[in-house]
Design a protein around this motif. Sequence first.
Motif, PDB file in Angstrom:
ATOM      1  N   ARG A  54       1.128  10.144  14.323  1.00 50.64           N
ATOM      2  CA  ARG A  54       0.833  11.511  13.887  1.00 50.64           C
ATOM      3  C   ARG A  54       0.048  12.274  14.953  1.00 50.64           C
ATOM      4  NH1 ARG A  54       3.997  13.550  10.670  1.00 50.64           N
ATOM      5  NH2 ARG A  54       2.849  15.474  10.894  1.00 50.64           N
ATOM      6  N   PHE A  55      -0.978  11.552  15.519  1.00 50.36           N
ATOM      7  CA  PHE A  55      -1.853  12.240  16.462  1.00 50.36           C
ATOM      8  C   PHE A  55      -1.420  12.009  17.902  1.00 50.36           C
ATOM      9  CE2 PHE A  55      -4.298  11.732  12.563  1.00 50.36           C
ATOM     10  CZ  PHE A  55      -4.632  13.060  12.329  1.00 50.36           C
ATOM     11  N   ASP A  56      -0.220  11.499  18.058  1.00 48.15           N
ATOM     12  CA  ASP A  56       0.406  11.428  19.366  1.00 48.15           C
ATOM     13  C   ASP A  56      -0.327  10.513  20.343  1.00 48.15           C
ATOM     14  OD1 ASP A  56       2.473  12.002  21.015  1.00 48.15           O
ATOM     15  OD2 ASP A  56       1.581  13.840  21.835  1.00 48.15           O
ATOM     16  N   TYR A  57      -0.729   9.325  19.866  1.00 44.89           N
ATOM     17  CA  TYR A  57      -1.262   8.307  20.762  1.00 44.89           C
ATOM     18  C   TYR A  57      -0.162   7.276  21.005  1.00 44.89           C
ATOM     19  CZ  TYR A  57      -6.062   9.943  20.401  1.00 44.89           C
ATOM     20  OH  TYR A  57      -7.195  10.691  20.487  1.00 44.89           O
ATOM     21  N   PRO A  58       0.023   6.824  22.260  1.00 46.12           N
ATOM     22  CA  PRO A  58       1.112   5.884  22.534  1.00 46.12           C
ATOM     23  C   PRO A  58       0.823   4.487  21.956  1.00 46.12           C
ATOM     24  CG  PRO A  58      -0.170   6.269  24.520  1.00 46.12           C
ATOM     25  CD  PRO A  58      -0.722   7.185  23.475  1.00 46.12           C
ATOM     26  N   ARG A  59       1.701   4.023  21.064  1.00 45.16           N
ATOM     27  CA  ARG A  59       1.467   2.739  20.398  1.00 45.16           C
ATOM     28  C   ARG A  59       1.753   1.560  21.313  1.00 45.16           C
ATOM     29  NH1 ARG A  59       5.429   3.470  15.634  1.00 45.16           N
ATOM     30  NH2 ARG A  59       6.464   4.635  17.282  1.00 45.16           N
ATOM     31  N   ALA A  94      -1.750  -1.058  35.263  1.00 41.03           N
ATOM     32  CA  ALA A  94      -1.547   0.121  36.106  1.00 41.03           C
ATOM     33  C   ALA A  94      -0.295   0.874  35.650  1.00 41.03           C
ATOM     34  CB  ALA A  94      -1.415  -0.296  37.564  1.00 41.03           C
ATOM     35  N   ALA A  95       0.738   0.112  35.287  1.00 44.19           N
ATOM     36  CA  ALA A  95       1.966   0.748  34.799  1.00 44.19           C
ATOM     37  C   ALA A  95       1.692   1.527  33.525  1.00 44.19           C
ATOM     38  CB  ALA A  95       3.036  -0.312  34.567  1.00 44.19           C
ATOM     39  N   ILE A  96       0.836   0.977  32.668  1.00 44.06           N
ATOM     40  CA  ILE A  96       0.454   1.695  31.445  1.00 44.06           C
ATOM     41  C   ILE A  96      -0.198   3.011  31.797  1.00 44.06           C
ATOM     42  CG2 ILE A  96      -1.167   1.728  29.541  1.00 44.06           C
ATOM     43  CD1 ILE A  96      -0.901  -1.133  29.171  1.00 44.06           C
ATOM     44  N   ALA A  97      -1.163   2.919  32.734  1.00 45.00           N
ATOM     45  CA  ALA A  97      -1.948   4.104  33.074  1.00 45.00           C
ATOM     46  C   ALA A  97      -1.054   5.241  33.552  1.00 45.00           C
ATOM     47  CB  ALA A  97      -2.988   3.752  34.134  1.00 45.00           C
ATOM     48  N   VAL A  98      -0.090   4.911  34.434  1.00 46.72           N
ATOM     49  CA  VAL A  98       0.724   5.997  34.974  1.00 46.72           C
ATOM     50  C   VAL A  98       1.855   6.399  34.031  1.00 46.72           C
ATOM     51  CG1 VAL A  98       0.215   5.442  37.366  1.00 46.72           C
ATOM     52  CG2 VAL A  98       2.202   4.415  36.255  1.00 46.72           C
ATOM     53  N   SER A  99       2.174   5.514  33.047  1.00 48.51           N
ATOM     54  CA  SER A  99       3.299   5.848  32.173  1.00 48.51           C
ATOM     55  C   SER A  99       2.916   6.958  31.201  1.00 48.51           C
ATOM     56  CB  SER A  99       3.744   4.616  31.396  1.00 48.51           C
ATOM     57  OG  SER A  99       2.774   4.305  30.424  1.00 48.51           O
ATOM     58  N   ALA A 100       1.612   7.103  30.962  1.00 52.12           N
ATOM     59  CA  ALA A 100       1.180   8.082  29.965  1.00 52.12           C
ATOM     60  C   ALA A 100       1.123   9.472  30.578  1.00 52.12           C
ATOM     61  CB  ALA A 100      -0.180   7.678  29.405  1.00 52.12           C
ATOM     62  N   LEU A 157      -5.337  10.646  28.911  1.00 59.61           N
ATOM     63  CA  LEU A 157      -6.546  10.261  28.183  1.00 59.61           C
ATOM     64  C   LEU A 157      -6.169   9.466  26.933  1.00 59.61           C
ATOM     65  CD1 LEU A 157      -9.566  10.409  28.186  1.00 59.61           C
ATOM     66  CD2 LEU A 157      -9.415  12.468  26.767  1.00 59.61           C
ATOM     67  N   ARG A 158      -5.168   9.977  26.201  1.00 59.25           N
ATOM     68  CA  ARG A 158      -4.745   9.267  24.989  1.00 59.25           C
ATOM     69  C   ARG A 158      -4.237   7.872  25.333  1.00 59.25           C
ATOM     70  NH1 ARG A 158      -3.102  13.168  20.764  1.00 59.25           N
ATOM     71  NH2 ARG A 158      -4.243  15.031  21.328  1.00 59.25           N
ATOM     72  N   GLY A 159      -3.504   7.791  26.444  1.00 54.93           N
ATOM     73  CA  GLY A 159      -2.986   6.499  26.879  1.00 54.93           C
ATOM     74  C   GLY A 159      -4.109   5.536  27.202  1.00 54.93           C
ATOM     75  N   LEU A 160      -5.123   6.029  27.892  1.00 51.69           N
ATOM     76  CA  LEU A 160      -6.245   5.178  28.268  1.00 51.69           C
ATOM     77  C   LEU A 160      -7.012   4.715  27.031  1.00 51.69           C
ATOM     78  CD1 LEU A 160      -7.578   6.902  31.505  1.00 51.69           C
ATOM     79  CD2 LEU A 160      -6.306   4.776  31.300  1.00 51.69           C
ATOM     80  N   ILE A 161      -7.158   5.631  26.062  1.00 51.56           N
ATOM     81  CA  ILE A 161      -7.872   5.247  24.832  1.00 51.56           C
ATOM     82  C   ILE A 161      -7.101   4.127  24.122  1.00 51.56           C
ATOM     83  CG2 ILE A 161      -8.520   6.024  22.525  1.00 51.56           C
ATOM     84  CD1 ILE A 161      -9.174   8.759  23.794  1.00 51.56           C
TER      85      ILE A 161
END
Lengths: 313, 501
Positions: B431-436, B155-161, B166-170
């Motif tokens: 590069r494509f701005d997805y959270p690692r 849940a913390a991941i979901a709201v941190s993005a 969407l990118r965070g969820l992916i």
Amino acid sequence: MRHLSLLTALAALVAAPALAQDDWPSEPITFVVPYSPGGGFDEYARAVAPEMERILGTEVVIENIPGAGGQRGASTVYRADPDGYTIGIWNVPGLTVPQLMGQSSGYDLTDVTWIGNLATSRYALAVQPDSGYESLEDLCSMGEPFKHSDTGPASTSSVTARIAMSLIDCPIQNITGYKGSTDTIIGLMRGEVDATIKPIASLYNYAESGDVKMLMTLEDERSLPDVPTSTELGYEDFANFTLRRIVGGPPGIPAEIQQRLSDALIEAANSEAVQEWSESSNRPLDPVGYEEASAEMTELMDFYTQYKDVLAE
Amino acid sequence: MGFDALLDALLTVATGGSAIYVLLGVMLGLCFGVIPGLGGTTALALLIPVTFTMESLDAMYLAGGVMGATSFGGSLTAILLNTPGTAPNAATTFDGYPLAKQGKAGLAIGAAATASASGGVLGLLTLLLVIPIARDLVLAFGPAEFFLLTILGLAAIAVSARGKLLRGLIAGGVGLMLAFVGSDTVSGELRFTLGSDYLWDGIPLVPVLTGMFALSQMIELGLKGGSVAAAIEEGQTRIAGIRDGVVSVFRHWTVLVRGSAIGTLIGAIPGLGGTVASFIAYTSTVQSSRDPESFGKGNIVGVIAPEAANNAKDGGSLVPTVAFGIPGSAETALFLGILVLHGIDPGPSILLDNQREVYGLIVALTLSAIGASILGLILARWLVLITFINVHVLVPVVVTVSLTGVFVLEGRMGDVILAMVMGIVGYLMLRFDYPRLTLVIALVLGETAERSFHQTQMISDYDMLGFMAARPQSLILIALIVLTLLLPGLRRLPVFRRKAA
């Protein structure tokens, strides 16, 4: 990679025996532990290694090769040159069962060169002290399967519990996924399961502190004065279930080297330093040489083969 | 009773030559911490054979020294190179690196050092306080709570993005899928192993982390050229702000305390560990901040929270150890291994039988957390110069050292290949701005989530909700999850807005 090791193996076959037997050991011996440092098998290996080093007059280097439930380390030893410079400690029946089920890779326990068995751990059945269960019959006649905590379905104690309970038609629900044998005992203490079958050495401390109660040990003669054995209680076959910490090398180690390694291992296990370690760390030792160990291994393989269908469930 | 042993351990360090072992541990821990790919677990695993000939208390001092120092060591690399030296430092990169790029690395290091030391001490103080009730605490948390804690993490991941939900969820979804590779922890079934026994135990974490953070960052730097602190003009290379960094921790003492509390709690849960602890500390700090937009751009609070949590978790991970002699983390597992090698059998009476060793370790951890930070502060002046090194010199060095570290841990070439693959994946994500970090946290949580979900189902006879509803500790966690998910929305309500203003 494979071709390379085949080549070296061939070369070793031609060159090694004549040379090796005369001046063996002239190189350091690699002692493979198929688990990460700090576990039970690692401790046994590290306890005897310095003494073997002294006895054989060559370095004995512990190498931890963890992975795939001990199979990575086992297959590394199995594939090594049979020159007596690579040996390993094996988990039996932890490695026996995957082989029987056709889930193993890279080793065959029937042709490993056995060197000696360091310890044979016995199991015990434990429940919560205030659970009201006084015997195995109580657990079996609950009206529903009793819950039993374990690490994974292929773990040695899991195999023991499932086969043993199938022998007496006692319904059991095996709750797996606990992270280690201590964790399964904590699970019992939290009341998540009704009972657990674990090595006596693992349960002993928790029984001493009154956190769990042992109902029986799975053996012929009492190792704990106050706990009845399965044989006493009339469960004949239960004493066959053990956990072995057995030392062996790749197939085809020359008999003379096998004999010397075995002698060194037994002498090391009986040395004062190792005995002292065994005493204080509650890690039992009952060393037997290669002849007896090899015979026992054949017997065990037959024993577990009988229950292939139970294991396959 | 405990205080005698505590005093005894303190006196031994103060008078005998034992302090040298703590110091040795600190130096080693700092080095292993600074180098990406190496960490506390590697250091202790390599040390186990060495401690064989040592006196057991000295072995504890050495182990404590290493454990206490790695996490701070890792924060240095996180701040200076945007590459967490150890996994738990990943959250420190979010605000630490932007500060370094602005030429304020000194400020960040000062804050990280102080937060580490204070967090470590707070975690250990908490440990000393909860020792009398440690047994009840450990028994209160079962698979149901482990499962809820992983959901809290997700849940913390979901709201941190924020902004890139969407990118965070992916990224999180991919992380969870990667977590399913390998043998099923409950049924033992092999899944997605592609016929290779390399994948039997699942996707190993260290190579993934090293690839995702260290290698991808090196690719980025190498392509960009110049040096890390390129934007700063020649005249500004003087390092300032270390003292401000130290002071900032005390000015934001609520952040420090919250971070430490989260670290201690998560540290006590086997299988979750520092990465999750510092990440949750970071997100909760962002959430409760009046100015969440300032994070990720160099907010000093974003360095304090994860670093405090990261060191406090050591105290937490000892709670199960003092209660029952069971490990709360990979490091404490190795600590127990050292005890057994010395002929000590850890069990539920560890605190009665092995007081000397347990308190010795606590003292060593405390000294180490403080010592490492002091050492770090002294060295900060020179360490910061790393950000001025030309990347064409820096990149090959970091890549070589971290890949060596990956190889050393298990001696598998597969790990090195995996690290390189993840390096490329990580670079593309960058590069494509997805959270690692989202991917990594999901990978860490996935295994525990799956395992404890199945266990809870079996234990509760497939009535999970009823089972949880009867457990107050589960209900508290459920409430926390709901709060975490709703808080960002609630904050937009006018009532809260006015208060904030």
